[in-house]
Design a protein around this motif. Structure first.
Motif, PDB file in Angstrom:
ATOM      1  N   PHE A   1       0.829  -1.200   0.000  1.00  0.00           N
ATOM      2  CA  PHE A   1       0.000   0.000   0.000  1.00  0.00           C
ATOM      3  C   PHE A   1       0.863   1.250   0.000  1.00  0.00           C
ATOM      4  O   PHE A   1       2.010   1.245   0.479  1.00  0.00           O
ATOM      5  CB  PHE A   1      -0.934   0.015   1.215  1.00  0.00           C
ATOM      6  CG  PHE A   1      -0.227  -0.164   2.528  1.00  0.00           C
ATOM      7  CD1 PHE A   1       0.209   0.929   3.275  1.00  0.00           C
ATOM      8  CD2 PHE A   1       0.002  -1.442   3.035  1.00  0.00           C
ATOM      9  CE1 PHE A   1       0.864   0.765   4.489  1.00  0.00           C
ATOM     10  CE2 PHE A   1       0.657  -1.626   4.248  1.00  0.00           C
ATOM     11  CZ  PHE A   1       1.089  -0.519   4.976  1.00  0.00           C
ATOM     12  N   HIS A   2       0.306   2.332  -0.540  1.00  0.00           N
ATOM     13  CA  HIS A   2       1.064   3.574  -0.612  1.00  0.00           C
ATOM     14  C   HIS A   2       1.052   4.301   0.720  1.00  0.00           C
ATOM     15  O   HIS A   2       0.116   4.172   1.519  1.00  0.00           O
ATOM     16  CB  HIS A   2       0.493   4.493  -1.699  1.00  0.00           C
ATOM     17  CG  HIS A   2       1.422   5.604  -2.064  1.00  0.00           C
ATOM     18  ND1 HIS A   2       1.306   6.869  -1.530  1.00  0.00           N
ATOM     19  CD2 HIS A   2       2.507   5.627  -2.880  1.00  0.00           C
ATOM     20  CE1 HIS A   2       2.281   7.637  -2.014  1.00  0.00           C
ATOM     21  NE2 HIS A   2       3.018   6.912  -2.833  1.00  0.00           N
ATOM     22  N   ARG A   3       2.083   5.105   0.950  1.00  0.00           N
ATOM     23  CA  ARG A   3       2.207   5.840   2.204  1.00  0.00           C
ATOM     24  C   ARG A   3       1.102   6.875   2.375  1.00  0.00           C
ATOM     25  O   ARG A   3       0.858   7.344   3.493  1.00  0.00           O
ATOM     26  CB  ARG A   3       3.577   6.493   2.301  1.00  0.00           C
ATOM     27  CG  ARG A   3       3.812   7.607   1.302  1.00  0.00           C
ATOM     28  CD  ARG A   3       5.265   8.060   1.273  1.00  0.00           C
ATOM     29  NE  ARG A   3       5.746   8.458   2.579  1.00  0.00           N
ATOM     30  CZ  ARG A   3       7.041   8.476   2.925  1.00  0.00           C
ATOM     31  NH1 ARG A   3       7.963   8.099   2.048  1.00  0.00           N
ATOM     32  NH2 ARG A   3       7.401   8.877   4.116  1.00  0.00           N
ATOM     33  N   TYR A   4       0.420   7.293   1.289  1.00  0.00           N
ATOM     34  CA  TYR A   4      -0.694   8.225   1.431  1.00  0.00           C
ATOM     35  C   TYR A   4      -1.920   7.538   2.032  1.00  0.00           C
ATOM     36  O   TYR A   4      -2.793   8.198   2.593  1.00  0.00           O
ATOM     37  CB  TYR A   4      -1.083   8.834   0.083  1.00  0.00           C
ATOM     38  CG  TYR A   4      -0.074   9.782  -0.524  1.00  0.00           C
ATOM     39  CD1 TYR A   4       1.041  10.224   0.186  1.00  0.00           C
ATOM     40  CD2 TYR A   4      -0.233  10.247  -1.828  1.00  0.00           C
ATOM     41  CE1 TYR A   4       1.963  11.086  -0.372  1.00  0.00           C
ATOM     42  CE2 TYR A   4       0.683  11.117  -2.398  1.00  0.00           C
ATOM     43  CZ  TYR A   4       1.783  11.527  -1.675  1.00  0.00           C
ATOM     44  OH  TYR A   4       2.685  12.390  -2.251  1.00  0.00           O
ATOM     45  N   VAL A   5      -1.981   6.213   1.914  1.00  0.00           N
ATOM     46  CA  VAL A   5      -3.056   5.460   2.577  1.00  0.00           C
ATOM     47  C   VAL A   5      -2.809   5.489   4.080  1.00  0.00           C
ATOM     48  O   VAL A   5      -3.681   5.888   4.866  1.00  0.00           O
ATOM     49  CB  VAL A   5      -3.104   4.008   2.060  1.00  0.00           C
ATOM     50  CG1 VAL A   5      -4.159   3.198   2.813  1.00  0.00           C
ATOM     51  CG2 VAL A   5      -3.389   3.987   0.553  1.00  0.00           C
ATOM     52  N   VAL A   6      -1.639   5.055   4.467  1.00  0.00           N
ATOM     53  CA  VAL A   6      -1.135   5.155   5.837  1.00  0.00           C
ATOM     54  C   VAL A   6       0.354   4.864   5.752  1.00  0.00           C
ATOM     55  O   VAL A   6       0.789   4.027   4.958  1.00  0.00           O
ATOM     56  CB  VAL A   6      -1.854   4.183   6.795  1.00  0.00           C
ATOM     57  CG1 VAL A   6      -1.620   2.728   6.436  1.00  0.00           C
ATOM     58  CG2 VAL A   6      -1.479   4.446   8.248  1.00  0.00           C
ATOM     59  N   ASP A   7       1.129   5.548   6.535  1.00  0.00           N
ATOM     60  CA  ASP A   7       2.580   5.425   6.456  1.00  0.00           C
ATOM     61  C   ASP A   7       3.057   4.321   7.393  1.00  0.00           C
ATOM     62  O   ASP A   7       2.967   4.452   8.621  1.00  0.00           O
ATOM     63  CB  ASP A   7       3.240   6.759   6.804  1.00  0.00           C
ATOM     64  CG  ASP A   7       4.710   6.800   6.440  1.00  0.00           C
ATOM     65  OD1 ASP A   7       5.367   5.746   6.510  1.00  0.00           O
ATOM     66  OD2 ASP A   7       5.199   7.893   6.092  1.00  0.00           O
TER      67      ASP A   7
END
Length: 269
Positions: free
Chosen positions: A64-70
């Protein structure tokens, strides 16, 4: 899509990739603005950069991308660098301090809690399990957290970032021998610059898991993206020639870490 991909190996070294993923669920992507949908702050191609350098290393990769959750932030939301510009557990801006969400669509506290449970927690559960397995099998575990960032980000730091940014939380997250061998490899890499515990001292992963007195050592490597990309701008294209040169030094560092792990394990027996 599963939030984490694990490839098990017998080496005492674990490679973690919290920021290479680009998956954004459709319901979250719909809330990102045009800038946010570019996903600029990905650790572009870092998993490819390390592929095969230490064939028997375990790898743990967030999809998952860091904009979803880091995945490299404290799940409580506590800042890694109090008083300094940084991005949070679920970022509201990118590394240039540009908003990434449609106005009124920014994540709520409930959204953040749900994303931690859905993505952040499974990634760290898998990582923690691999650390324990590797330590049980080898006597020690060395977690090497793999990162990259643009070499120029005025919102986050002044000037140009060194090529190799080694983070050990000021020497607390690993045995001194680990810090030393990685620093020496970087220092011997001609035409590259390096720093130890400079702007990036290690994120939550390094600080949370690094327990050298228990045989678990953690070190972060933040690479300037100019070392392996054509340019630090869209489409963030991988540069095969640059990467080939860089990979020689990264391989040397990882091989040295395996040797150090053997010595540390023997000392614990």
């Amino acid at each position: 899509m599963t939030p984490v991909e694990v490839r098990r190996g017998a080496s005492p070294v674990i490679l973690a990739f919290p920021h290479v993923g680009t998956f954004v669920p459709s319901e979250i992507a719909a809330r990102l603005n045009e800038e946010g949908q570019k996903l600029r702050d990905t650790d572009w191609h870092v998993d490819r950069l390390y592929e095969g350098l230490l064939p028997d290393a375990t790898t743990v990769r967030a999809t998952f991308h860091r904009y979803v959750v880091d995945a490299n932030r404290d799940p409580s939301g506590k800042s890694l660098y109090p008083g300094q510009n940084t991005t949070g557990l679920v970022p509201l801006t990118d590394f240039d301090n540009q908003a990434i969400w449609i106005p009124g669509q920014e994540p709520s506290d409930a959204d953040i809690e749900e994303r931690v449970a859905r993505f952040h927690a499974p990634y760290h559960a898998a990582l923690a399990a691999e650390i324990e397995r590797v330590k049980d099998e080898n006597g020690v575990a060395i977690l090497y957290d793999c990162h990259s960032i643009r070499s120029v980000c005025p919102f986050l730091f002044e000037g140009v970032l060194p090529d190799f940014n080694i983070g050990t939380n000021d020497g607390t997250s690993c045995d001194p021998a680990i810090e030393t061998v990685v620093r020496e490899v970087c220092a011997s890499a001609t035409s590259y610059t390096h720093v130890l515990n400079g702007r990036f001292k290690g994120g939550w992963t390094t600080r949370h898991y690094g327990r050298p007195h228990e045989g678990v050592h953690a070190i972060q490597m933040e690479l300037a993206q100019i070392t392996h990309l054509v340019t630090e701008a869209l489409p963030f294209q991988y540069d095969d020639d640059k990467a080939a040169q860089l990979r020689r030094h990264l391989r040397a560092a990882l091989e040295e870490l395996e040797l150090v792990a053997t010595r540390l394990a023997a000392a614990r027996n």
